[in-house]
Design an enzyme around this catalytic site. Structure first.
Site, PDB file in Angstrom:
ATOM      1  CB  ILE A   1     -10.830  -9.521  11.075  1.00 52.03           C
ATOM      2  CG1 ILE A   1      -9.530  -8.711  11.031  1.00 52.03           C
ATOM      3  CG2 ILE A   1     -11.737  -9.026  12.196  1.00 52.03           C
ATOM      4  CD1 ILE A   1      -9.702  -7.244  10.662  1.00 52.03           C
TER       5      ILE A   1
ATOM      6  CG  ASP B   1     -19.224 -11.591  -5.560  1.00 57.98           C
ATOM      7  OD1 ASP B   1     -19.299 -10.645  -4.747  1.00 57.98           O
ATOM      8  OD2 ASP B   1     -18.674 -11.506  -6.673  1.00 57.98           O
TER       9      ASP B   1
ATOM     10  CD  GLN C   1      -9.142  -4.845  -2.998  1.00 59.69           C
ATOM     11  OE1 GLN C   1      -8.240  -5.641  -2.713  1.00 59.69           O
ATOM     12  NE2 GLN C   1      -9.017  -3.547  -2.839  1.00 59.69           N
TER      13      GLN C   1
ATOM     14  CB  SER D   1      -9.975   1.091   6.949  1.00 63.93           C
ATOM     15  OG  SER D   1      -8.591   1.254   6.896  1.00 63.93           O
TER      16      SER D   1
ATOM     17  CE1 TYR E   1      -9.697  -1.648   2.211  1.00 62.78           C
ATOM     18  CE2 TYR E   1      -8.181  -0.186   3.350  1.00 62.78           C
ATOM     19  CZ  TYR E   1      -9.092  -1.223   3.382  1.00 62.78           C
ATOM     20  OH  TYR E   1      -9.412  -1.828   4.578  1.00 62.78           O
TER      21      TYR E   1
ATOM     22  CG  ASN F   1      -1.920  -0.306  10.711  1.00 61.36           C
ATOM     23  OD1 ASN F   1      -2.372   0.840  10.811  1.00 61.36           O
ATOM     24  ND2 ASN F   1      -1.288  -0.733   9.652  1.00 61.36           N
TER      25      ASN F   1
ATOM     26  NE  ARG G   1       1.388   2.663   8.821  1.00 61.63           N
ATOM     27  CZ  ARG G   1       2.085   3.720   8.414  1.00 61.63           C
ATOM     28  NH1 ARG G   1       2.333   4.715   9.237  1.00 61.63           N
ATOM     29  NH2 ARG G   1       2.501   3.810   7.167  1.00 61.63           N
TER      30      ARG G   1
ATOM     31  CG  ASP H   1       4.777   4.213   4.093  1.00 58.62           C
ATOM     32  OD1 ASP H   1       3.678   3.732   4.431  1.00 58.62           O
ATOM     33  OD2 ASP H   1       5.871   3.789   4.503  1.00 58.62           O
TER      34      ASP H   1
HETATM   35  N1  LIG Z   1      -6.491  -6.258   8.609  1.00 59.95           N
HETATM   36  C1  LIG Z   1      -6.459  -4.951   8.888  1.00 59.95           C
HETATM   37  O1  LIG Z   1      -5.450  -4.415   9.354  1.00 59.95           O
HETATM   38  C2  LIG Z   1      -7.688  -4.112   8.654  1.00 59.95           C
HETATM   39  C3  LIG Z   1      -7.620  -2.742   9.003  1.00 59.95           C
HETATM   40  C4  LIG Z   1      -8.728  -1.957   8.783  1.00 59.95           C
HETATM   41  C5  LIG Z   1      -9.881  -2.486   8.250  1.00 59.95           C
HETATM   42  N2  LIG Z   1      -9.922  -3.796   7.901  1.00 59.95           N
HETATM   43  C6  LIG Z   1     -11.174  -4.331   7.333  1.00 59.95           C
HETATM   44  O2  LIG Z   1     -11.559  -5.484   8.056  1.00 59.95           O
HETATM   45  C7  LIG Z   1     -12.261  -6.375   7.178  1.00 59.95           C
HETATM   46  C8  LIG Z   1     -11.653  -7.762   7.240  1.00 59.95           C
HETATM   47  O3  LIG Z   1     -10.312  -7.687   6.763  1.00 59.95           O
HETATM   48  P1  LIG Z   1      -9.257  -8.874   6.901  1.00 59.95           P
HETATM   49  O4  LIG Z   1      -7.968  -8.234   7.256  1.00 59.95           O
HETATM   50  O5  LIG Z   1      -9.810  -9.952   7.738  1.00 59.95           O
HETATM   51  O6  LIG Z   1      -9.124  -9.302   5.373  1.00 59.95           O
HETATM   52  P2  LIG Z   1      -9.335 -10.722   4.665  1.00 59.95           P
HETATM   53  O7  LIG Z   1      -8.960 -10.523   3.237  1.00 59.95           O
HETATM   54  O8  LIG Z   1      -8.624 -11.787   5.435  1.00 59.95           O
HETATM   55  O9  LIG Z   1     -10.901 -10.956   4.805  1.00 59.95           O
HETATM   56  C9  LIG Z   1     -11.845 -10.506   3.851  1.00 59.95           C
HETATM   57  C10 LIG Z   1     -12.772 -11.658   3.560  1.00 59.95           C
HETATM   58  O10 LIG Z   1     -13.789 -11.216   2.667  1.00 59.95           O
HETATM   59  C11 LIG Z   1     -13.961 -12.181   1.640  1.00 59.95           C
HETATM   60  N3  LIG Z   1     -14.447 -11.480   0.443  1.00 59.95           N
HETATM   61  C12 LIG Z   1     -13.767 -10.577  -0.310  1.00 59.95           C
HETATM   62  N4  LIG Z   1     -14.550 -10.159  -1.322  1.00 59.95           N
HETATM   63  C13 LIG Z   1     -15.752 -10.788  -1.190  1.00 59.95           C
HETATM   64  C14 LIG Z   1     -16.968 -10.763  -1.940  1.00 59.95           C
HETATM   65  N5  LIG Z   1     -17.107 -10.006  -3.026  1.00 59.95           N
HETATM   66  N6  LIG Z   1     -18.003 -11.538  -1.514  1.00 59.95           N
HETATM   67  C15 LIG Z   1     -17.867 -12.329  -0.406  1.00 59.95           C
HETATM   68  N7  LIG Z   1     -16.738 -12.394   0.322  1.00 59.95           N
HETATM   69  C16 LIG Z   1     -15.691 -11.636  -0.061  1.00 59.95           C
HETATM   70  C17 LIG Z   1     -12.586 -12.806   1.446  1.00 59.95           C
HETATM   71  O11 LIG Z   1     -12.639 -14.102   0.851  1.00 59.95           O
HETATM   72  C18 LIG Z   1     -12.072 -12.842   2.889  1.00 59.95           C
HETATM   73  O12 LIG Z   1     -12.410 -14.045   3.526  1.00 59.95           O
HETATM   74  C19 LIG Z   1     -12.216  -5.739   5.799  1.00 59.95           C
HETATM   75  O13 LIG Z   1     -13.423  -5.035   5.591  1.00 59.95           O
HETATM   76  C20 LIG Z   1     -11.055  -4.767   5.896  1.00 59.95           C
HETATM   77  O14 LIG Z   1     -11.188  -3.714   4.971  1.00 59.95           O
HETATM   78  C21 LIG Z   1      -8.849  -4.633   8.086  1.00 59.95           C
END
Ligand SMILES: NC(=O)c1ccc[n+]([C@@H]2O[C@H](COP(=O)([O-])OP(=O)(O)OC[C@H]3O[C@@H](n4cnc5c(N)ncnc54)[C@H](O)[C@@H]3O)[C@@H](O)[C@H]2O)c1
Length: 313
Positions: A12, A51, A75, A116, A140, A169, A207, A275
């Site tokens: 994202i 980090d 995470q 989320s 999570y 999603n 979903r 699920d």
């Molecule tokens: N993809 C989905 O469907 C979805 C749905 C609901 C919420 N989200 C939320 O959206 C956000 C982005 O998710 P995404 O799908 O792009 O996931 P992603 O894993 O592609 O992106 C997460 C990013 O955070 C970085 N990261 C992780 N731990 C880190 C740390 N300790 N320090 C610095 N960087 C760190 C990772 O390297 C990665 O680039 C997250 O917060 C996720 O929980 C995603």
């Protein structure tokens, strides 16, 4: 505007960064590249590999000096959260606390944080509104819910406004299709490779699938809103970012077959424990307060995802 994106090398985040830069914003990225990749980092963005739970965060944030912080680093894997709940909590709760403190110390006007649909857990009724009951079914979901209160505890009453955007999603280009990727990425990659996708359970589970371009649109709308996004009450600063539509997995697989041109079988296997049966999030609050709605039809989003994956996989 100067926008700092944590997790800007992820799925994202990288889509957001590309769009912000093309809109004329100055963009900073903080990412430890644990699941994100250097190839996703836009060359015009300020970038630090670090980090969010480490000691270098606050200095990096104040060095960039953001007007707004968009906190996406997390995470994000449910199975990983079950395997190592402490690590999940460290990144998603304590990492979020550190980002909120750093945003405040750097004088950011607003912090937007990714939450989320997982905070709701198994829904009693759909579509879910922000005030619906929350019973997360895995670490999570628990850590995402706790992160929302941590942001409020750190920022309410400060000069930094805040909102937690509860994404449904999300699917689209740059989503991981190998390991923990979402069902759209996994099914698309399998169909592209002429391998049968597997539906676990009846296939009737629903979903709320939202295209990543719509997520980017919601974040960009939230950056610009005048006045506070952090309304009163526990769910005041929370906004569902969703389509409000339920699509079941059989329907998703059928739509993808047409998009990809896959005419092989679809396999079925036993339901997986935990699920969620139905899920859809009501986006009315975001529609009204952010002046935003999801616009990408499922077929269009799936088409873009399939085209991107066909080049990458
Ligand atoms: N993809 C989905 O469907 C979805 C749905 C609901 C919420 N989200 C939320 O959206 C956000 C982005 O998710 P995404 O799908 O792009 O996931 P992603 O894993 O592609 O992106 C997460 C990013 O955070 C970085 N990261 C992780 N731990 C880190 C740390 N300790 N320090 C610095 N960087 C760190 C990772 O390297 C990665 O680039 C997250 O917060 C996720 O929980 C995603």
């Amino acid at each position: 505007m100067r926008v700092l994106v944590t997790g800007g090398a992820g799925f994202i985040g990288s889509n957001l960064v590309w769009s912000l830069l093309s809109g004329g914003h100055e963009v900073g990225i903080i990412d430890d590249l644990s699941t994100g990749s250097f190839g996703n980092v836009h060359p015009a963005a300020w970038f630090r590999t670090l980090d969010i739970t480490g000691p270098a965060l606050a200095d990096a944030v104040s060095e960039f000096g953001p007007d707004v912080v968009v906190h996406l680093a997390a995470q994000t894997s449910v199975p990983a959260s079950l395997k190592d709940p402490e690590l999940d909590r460290l990144v998603n709760v304590e990492g979020t606390r550190a980002v909120a403190r750093a945003a405040r110390a750097a004088g950011a006007r607003r912090m937007l944080s990714a939450s989320s649909a997982a905070v709701y857990g198994q829904p009693v009724a759909v579509p879910l509104i922000e005030e619906s009951e929350k019973h997360p079914c895995n670490p999570y979901g628990e850590s995402k819910l706790e992160a929302e209160s941590v942001i409020a505890a750190e920022l309410r009453g400060s000069g930094t406004d805040f909102a937690s955007l509860r994404f449904a999603n999300v699917y689209g280009p740059r989503q991981d299709w190998r390991g923990e990727g979402g069902v759209v990425a996994i099914f698309t990659a399998q169909m592209n490779a002429k391998k049968a996708p597997i539906i676990y359970g009846s296939g009737q589970q629903t979903r709320d699938f939202i295209y990543v371009g719509d997520i980017v649109g919601a974040i960009e709308a939230a950056l610009e809103v005048d006045g506070a996004l952090a309304l009163d009450g526990a769910d005041g600063p929370a906004y569902n970012i969703s389509t409000g539509l339920e699509v079941n997995l059989e329907e998703l697989a059928s739509a993808l077959r047409l998009t990809v041109g896959y005419y092989g079988p679809i396999e079925h296997a036993e339901a997986r424990e935990g699920d969620i049966g139905r899920s859809a999030l009501d986006p009315t609050k975001a529609n009204e307060r952010l002046g935003w709605s999801a616009v990408a039809p499922l077929e269009t989003g799936l088409g873009r995802t399939a085209t991107w994956l066909a080049r990458e996989q």
